[in-house]
Design a protein around this motif. Structure first.
Motif, PDB file in Angstrom:
ATOM      1  N   LEU A 122      43.610  56.306  34.938  1.00  0.00           N
ATOM      2  CA  LEU A 122      43.065  55.360  33.968  1.00  0.00           C
ATOM      3  C   LEU A 122      41.698  55.820  33.436  1.00  0.00           C
ATOM      4  O   LEU A 122      41.385  55.613  32.260  1.00  0.00           O
ATOM      5  CB  LEU A 122      42.971  53.963  34.575  1.00  0.00           C
ATOM      6  CG  LEU A 122      44.336  53.320  34.851  1.00  0.00           C
ATOM      7  CD1 LEU A 122      44.170  52.040  35.657  1.00  0.00           C
ATOM      8  CD2 LEU A 122      45.108  53.068  33.560  1.00  0.00           C
ATOM      9  N   GLU A 123      40.915  56.449  34.284  1.00  0.00           N
ATOM     10  CA  GLU A 123      39.630  56.991  33.815  1.00  0.00           C
ATOM     11  C   GLU A 123      39.867  58.093  32.779  1.00  0.00           C
ATOM     12  O   GLU A 123      39.111  58.192  31.804  1.00  0.00           O
ATOM     13  CB  GLU A 123      38.799  57.504  34.992  1.00  0.00           C
ATOM     14  CG  GLU A 123      38.221  56.373  35.819  1.00  0.00           C
ATOM     15  CD  GLU A 123      37.472  56.820  37.053  1.00  0.00           C
ATOM     16  OE1 GLU A 123      36.598  56.072  37.498  1.00  0.00           O
ATOM     17  OE2 GLU A 123      37.773  57.916  37.600  1.00  0.00           O
ATOM     18  N   MET A 172      39.066  54.503  30.504  1.00  0.00           N
ATOM     19  CA  MET A 172      38.609  53.270  31.154  1.00  0.00           C
ATOM     20  C   MET A 172      37.484  53.573  32.132  1.00  0.00           C
ATOM     21  O   MET A 172      37.348  54.694  32.615  1.00  0.00           O
ATOM     22  CB  MET A 172      39.766  52.594  31.889  1.00  0.00           C
ATOM     23  CG  MET A 172      40.810  52.033  30.984  1.00  0.00           C
ATOM     24  SD  MET A 172      41.946  51.018  31.969  1.00  0.00           S
ATOM     25  CE  MET A 172      43.340  50.988  30.878  1.00  0.00           C
ATOM     26  N   MET A 194      39.314  47.510  36.109  1.00  0.00           N
ATOM     27  CA  MET A 194      38.783  48.529  35.207  1.00  0.00           C
ATOM     28  C   MET A 194      38.276  47.838  33.947  1.00  0.00           C
ATOM     29  O   MET A 194      38.610  46.686  33.678  1.00  0.00           O
ATOM     30  CB  MET A 194      39.884  49.540  34.836  1.00  0.00           C
ATOM     31  CG  MET A 194      40.608  50.199  35.998  1.00  0.00           C
ATOM     32  SD  MET A 194      39.605  51.340  36.966  1.00  0.00           S
ATOM     33  CE  MET A 194      39.447  52.709  35.837  1.00  0.00           C
ATOM     34  N   ASP A 233      38.304  48.456  29.850  1.00  0.00           N
ATOM     35  CA  ASP A 233      38.827  49.195  28.703  1.00  0.00           C
ATOM     36  C   ASP A 233      38.075  48.643  27.493  1.00  0.00           C
ATOM     37  O   ASP A 233      38.444  47.592  26.961  1.00  0.00           O
ATOM     38  CB  ASP A 233      40.326  48.980  28.576  1.00  0.00           C
ATOM     39  CG  ASP A 233      40.963  49.869  27.518  1.00  0.00           C
ATOM     40  OD1 ASP A 233      40.251  50.714  26.935  1.00  0.00           O
ATOM     41  OD2 ASP A 233      42.171  49.704  27.269  1.00  0.00           O
TER      42      ASP A 233
END
Length: 125
Positions: free
Chosen positions: A25-26, A30, A48, A50
């Motif tokens: 996700l990073e 995010m 997280m 976004d």
């Protein structure tokens, strides 16, 4: 003794896949907020950001689909607990599900981290 070892293995395996989901996700842009937040009746695997949207991420892994896939394992009871935990987390910051910009994503793994499915807005109708 076997039960204790089995639980420890599953916790370690869970942390491994949660870390893989976080890294994934990073890479999507995010930012990490928190992980493994426990509340009575629910847990948040990852939180997280976004942009300005809080993303509550459930991470599931199934190496064997004999009892259903990782996606299938998020039943209605799990979904209720997930929503409840998010409500409690938001309330700590004086937000609610009604006024916070948030969504619920599912990251589902198969046998390994290469077998990944990302389902944004998993709880949307």
């Amino acid at each position: 003794m076997f039960t204790a070892l089995n639980k420890k293995f599953h916790r370690q395996q869970g942390k491994f896949f949660e870390n893989a989901a976080r890294q994934f996700l990073e890479k999507q842009g995010m930012r990490f907020v928190d992980a493994n937040v426990m509340f009575k009746g629910g847990e948040l695997d990852l939180i997280m950001l976004d942009g300005d949207t809080f993303v509550f991420v459930e991470v599931r892994q199934r190496s064997n689909t004999q009892f259903g896939s990782a996606i299938d394992s998020v039943d209605s009871n799990k979904q209720k607990n997930w929503l409840h935990a998010a409500e409690l987390w938001l309330a700590q910051y004086e937000f609610s599900l009604e006024d916070a910009n948030c969504r619920f994503d599912l990251i589902a793994f198969g046998k390994d981290t290469k077998d990944i499915q990302w389902l944004p807005n998993f709880l949307d109708d």
